[in-house]
Design a protein around this motif. Structure first.
Motif, short mmCIF file in Angstrom:
data_model
loop_
_atom_site.label_atom_id
_atom_site.label_comp_id
_atom_site.label_asym_id
_atom_site.label_seq_id
_atom_site.Cartn_x
_atom_site.Cartn_y
_atom_site.Cartn_z
N SER A 32 0.50 4.21 -2.52
CA SER A 32 0.43 5.67 -2.08
C SER A 32 1.40 6.38 -3.26
O SER A 32 0.73 7.78 -3.35
CB SER A 32 0.98 5.49 -0.61
OG SER A 32 -0.05 5.02 0.11
N LEU A 71 -5.61 6.14 1.34
CA LEU A 71 -4.17 5.90 1.74
C LEU A 71 -3.54 6.79 2.75
O LEU A 71 -2.70 6.43 3.60
CB LEU A 71 -3.34 5.76 0.47
CG LEU A 71 -3.81 4.48 -0.50
CD1 LEU A 71 -3.21 4.67 -1.74
CD2 LEU A 71 -3.26 3.22 0.14
N TYR A 93 0.74 -1.22 -0.02
CA TYR A 93 0.04 0.14 -0.11
C TYR A 93 0.93 1.23 0.07
O TYR A 93 0.45 2.47 -0.37
CB TYR A 93 -1.04 -0.04 1.08
CG TYR A 93 -1.94 -1.11 0.81
CD1 TYR A 93 -3.00 -0.51 -0.41
CD2 TYR A 93 -2.43 -2.29 1.55
CE1 TYR A 93 -4.00 -1.31 -0.71
CE2 TYR A 93 -3.46 -2.84 1.09
CZ TYR A 93 -4.19 -2.63 -0.01
OH TYR A 93 -5.13 -3.23 -0.49
#
Length: 220
Positions: A68, A109, A64
């Motif tokens: 991002s 995010l 993640y």
């Protein structure tokens, strides 16, 4: 599918596997939110066991953070394009707020970056992420100062940093979990206390930018 993932040996094959994992993680996060996606969910989506996903990414959080940076770069490109036609703090704030509002996954995010995604990752991954963030702040910040002549020095980067902090706090309020959403539906007065995301974000960004000269002591 798992067998074909194990056979990936060439760099281009490995990169394709990474892209498949990232795409699955993106789809899952869009469907149920970043915080609700486990490494097992991602592995199942691509037909692998978790240990094989970890051949391509060290942790779920690393996946993640990679997303991002990708979504953040896309946001930065979009807002810089918008800023070319902007003039003054209000139009600048509108451009930033619009660009965030159009990217719900990036907002999600951001909301989890410091509390979740920057944990359980390697020093190398975190170093790459932080250098990317600093560069992104600087690039967008330069264009902010180009359309807001009252801002100087590092003010542009400060505005970008503040905007991200506002997103991290405001966006989760606009995405209440089911029980809280039920409460808001039952008690509209409670829901009204929490302002809508996009216009509130614009006001906060504009107020921050307007206040920076005074913080520097430029105002009488």
């Amino acid at each position: 599918m798992e067998a074909s993932f194990r056979r990936a040996r060439r760099p281009d094959q490995k990169e394709q596997r990474r892209e498949t994992i990232l795409a699955a993680a993106r789809d899952l996060a869009l469907d149920k939110g970043v915080a609700q996606v486990s490494l097992g969910d991602i592995a199942a989506a691509v037909g692998l066991v978790k240990s094989n996903v970890l051949r391509y990414f060290g942790t779920r959080e690393e996946i993640y953070l990679q997303l991002s940076m990708r979504d953040g770069t896309d946001w930065a490109d979009a807002v810089r394009t918008r800023l070319r036609d902007a003039s003054g703090i209000e139009q600048m704030a509108s451009a930033l707020a619009d660009s965030f509002a159009e990217r719900p996954l990036y907002c999600d995010l951001i909301g989890h970056a410091e509390t979740m995604l920057e944990h359980n990752v390697s020093l190398e991954v975190l170093h790459t992420y932080k250098l990317w963030a600093i560069d992104m702040y600087a690039q967008v910040g330069e264009q902010i100062m180009a359309v807001c002549p009252e801002l100087t020095g590092r003010d542009g980067s400060s505005v970008v940093f503040a905007a991200g902090a506002f997103v991290g706090r405001l966006y989760p309020l606009s995405q209440p979990p089911p029980t809280l959403a039920e409460l808001y539906a039952r008690e509209p007065g409670i829901a009204a206390v929490f302002p809508p995301f996009r216009p509130t974000l614009q006001r906060f960004i504009a107020a921050t930018a307007s206040g920076l000269p005074a913080v520097r002591g430029d105002s009488p």
